[in-house]
Design an enzyme around this catalytic site. Structure first.
Site, PDB file in Angstrom:
ATOM      1  N   ASP A 154       0.836  -1.204   0.000  1.00 39.35           N
ATOM      2  CA  ASP A 154       0.000   0.000   0.000  1.00 39.35           C
ATOM      3  C   ASP A 154       0.871   1.255   0.000  1.00 39.35           C
ATOM      4  O   ASP A 154       0.364   2.373  -0.131  1.00 39.35           O
ATOM      5  CB  ASP A 154      -1.019  -0.001   1.149  1.00 39.35           C
ATOM      6  N   SER A 155       2.198   1.072   0.081  1.00 40.84           N
ATOM      7  CA  SER A 155       3.131   2.188  -0.140  1.00 40.84           C
ATOM      8  C   SER A 155       2.895   2.800  -1.520  1.00 40.84           C
ATOM      9  O   SER A 155       3.319   3.929  -1.783  1.00 40.84           O
ATOM     10  CB  SER A 155       4.582   1.706  -0.011  1.00 40.84           C
ATOM     11  N   ASP A 197      -1.160  -6.061  -0.348  1.00 38.99           N
ATOM     12  CA  ASP A 197      -1.497  -5.422   0.929  1.00 38.99           C
ATOM     13  C   ASP A 197      -2.987  -5.135   1.016  1.00 38.99           C
ATOM     14  O   ASP A 197      -3.593  -4.627   0.065  1.00 38.99           O
ATOM     15  CB  ASP A 197      -0.773  -4.072   1.032  1.00 38.99           C
ATOM     16  N   LYS A 212      -1.363  -9.369   2.666  1.00 44.21           N
ATOM     17  CA  LYS A 212      -0.651  -8.935   3.871  1.00 44.21           C
ATOM     18  C   LYS A 212      -1.552  -7.961   4.619  1.00 44.21           C
ATOM     19  O   LYS A 212      -2.215  -7.135   4.001  1.00 44.21           O
ATOM     20  CB  LYS A 212       0.682  -8.268   3.524  1.00 44.21           C
ATOM     21  N   GLU A 224      -1.645  -5.503   8.410  1.00 49.36           N
ATOM     22  CA  GLU A 224      -0.846  -4.956   9.506  1.00 49.36           C
ATOM     23  C   GLU A 224      -1.513  -5.242  10.849  1.00 49.36           C
ATOM     24  O   GLU A 224      -2.742  -5.247  10.948  1.00 49.36           O
ATOM     25  CB  GLU A 224      -0.684  -3.439   9.327  1.00 49.36           C
ATOM     26  N   GLU A 234       9.035  -4.475  10.840  1.00 46.77           N
ATOM     27  CA  GLU A 234       9.465  -3.169  10.320  1.00 46.77           C
ATOM     28  C   GLU A 234      10.013  -2.284  11.433  1.00 46.77           C
ATOM     29  O   GLU A 234       9.374  -2.081  12.475  1.00 46.77           O
ATOM     30  CB  GLU A 234       8.288  -2.471   9.601  1.00 46.77           C
TER      31      GLU A 234
HETATM   32  O1  KIV Z   1       3.542  -1.141   1.708  1.00 46.72           O
HETATM   33  C1  KIV Z   1       4.694  -1.591   1.678  1.00 46.72           C
HETATM   34  O2  KIV Z   1       5.431  -1.345   0.726  1.00 46.72           O
HETATM   35  C2  KIV Z   1       5.130  -2.404   2.815  1.00 46.72           C
HETATM   36  C3  KIV Z   1       6.573  -2.669   3.093  1.00 46.72           C
HETATM   37  C4  KIV Z   1       6.783  -3.768   4.070  1.00 46.72           C
HETATM   38  C5  KIV Z   1       7.572  -2.675   2.061  1.00 46.72           C
HETATM   39  O3  KIV Z   1       4.312  -2.832   3.558  1.00 46.72           O
END
Ligand code: KIV
Length: 284
Positions: free
Chosen positions: A49-50, A88, A118, A120, A186
């Site tokens: 999500d970056s 993400d 993924k 968080e 992280e």
């Molecule tokens: O969103 C992202 O790029 C991440 C990192 C762990 C690289 O979650």
């Protein structure tokens, strides 16, 4: 459109079985051409999500939507042959309940063809991770500095220093026990990353968490020097593509202003009125 299963591709169980072995190589990608570049070299390609900050100019990842993740996920899928693709889950798409998380994660998987998502969060997300994992939806967890919680942390600070270490340790143990196949650590101190890596049964993938982890991940634009002046301590720049691109754009601008570009070899002539010879010999 859902992607057809690729038998050559690395799977979540393959990643899980790499615990303690040769370090896992992971990078982000958001587009088809970058996915093609990273695929032969990576075990995992994360559609992070970056993308919101790196490609869309958002101030944080909080404004990223499910639709954005699906659009970039589809683009990355077209560029991958062997790496495991993880997408993400964006802020607000999974925290409410395990059912909400399943509904949205299943949509991401069906529409992008990714093999895992993924999300968080540590102990607070354990129930959700178990719910997804038990229903055929592989989950990569993410603990330590979790950027979607930037407002609760009061900034992008190192997590797990001093007494706070125990919180991160419990988070990592909780997500592993809940059935995550790997966990991103992280921005935590080296000693904590080393301790967690020794203790949890699943691979730890570090970003700002030292070489003690079972693998590493970076945002590809950061390590290529493409994301402006952003250079946190944990990023090594393997290239300065931003500078190279700027120089190329400046050269183009100058040549256009001086009528040096396009030159004869870039121009089409009318054969009836006399063709220009082109460098490639191509008929104009
Ligand atoms: O969103 C992202 O790029 C991440 C990192 C762990 C690289 O979650």
């Amino acid at each position: 459109m859902s992607a057809v299963a690729n038998t050559k591709a690395i799977t979540p169980p393959d990643i899980r079985s790499r615990k303690g072995g040769t370090p896992l190589v992971c990078l982000t990608a958001y587009t088809t051409p970058v996915a093609r570049l990273v695929d032969p070299h990576c075990d995992v390609v994360l559609v992070g999500d970056s993308v919101g900050m790196v490609l869309h100019g958002l101030p944080s990842t909080l404004g990223v939507t499910l639709e954005m993740m699906i659009m970039h996920g589809k683009a990355v899928r077209r560029g991958l042959e062997q790496a495991l693709m993880v997408v993400d889950m964006p802020f607000g798409s999974y925290e409410e309940s395990p059912e909400q998380a399943f509904r949205n994660a299943a949509r991401v998987m069906a529409e992008t063809g990714c093999a895992a998502v993924k999300l968080e969060g540590g102990a607070a997300m354990a129930e959700t991770i178990r719910f997804l994992a038990n229903r055929g939806l592989p989950v990569m967890a993410h603990v330590g500095l979790t950027p979607q919680a930037v407002n609760s942390f009061g900034g992008y600070r190192v997590q797990g220093r001093g007494e706070d270490a125990e919180r991160i340790r419990r988070d990592a143990l909780a997500v592993a026990e809940a059935g995550a196949f790997a966990v991103v650590l992280e921005k935590v101190p080296e000693a904590l990353a080393r301790g967690i890596t020794a203790e949890v049964a699943i691979p730890t993938i570090g970003i700002g968490a030292s070489a003690a982890c079972d693998g590493q991940i970076l945002v590809v634009d950061d390590m290529l020097g493409l994301f402006g002046d952003f250079q946190p301590k944990f990023v090594k720049r393997y290239a300065e593509l931003g500078q190279a691109a700027e120089a190329a754009i400046a050269a183009y601008a100058q040549e256009v202003r001086e009528r040096m570009f396009p030159a004869a070899e870039h121009v089409f002539a009318d054969p009836l009125k006399g063709a220009h010879a082109t460098k490639s010999g191509e008929a104009a």
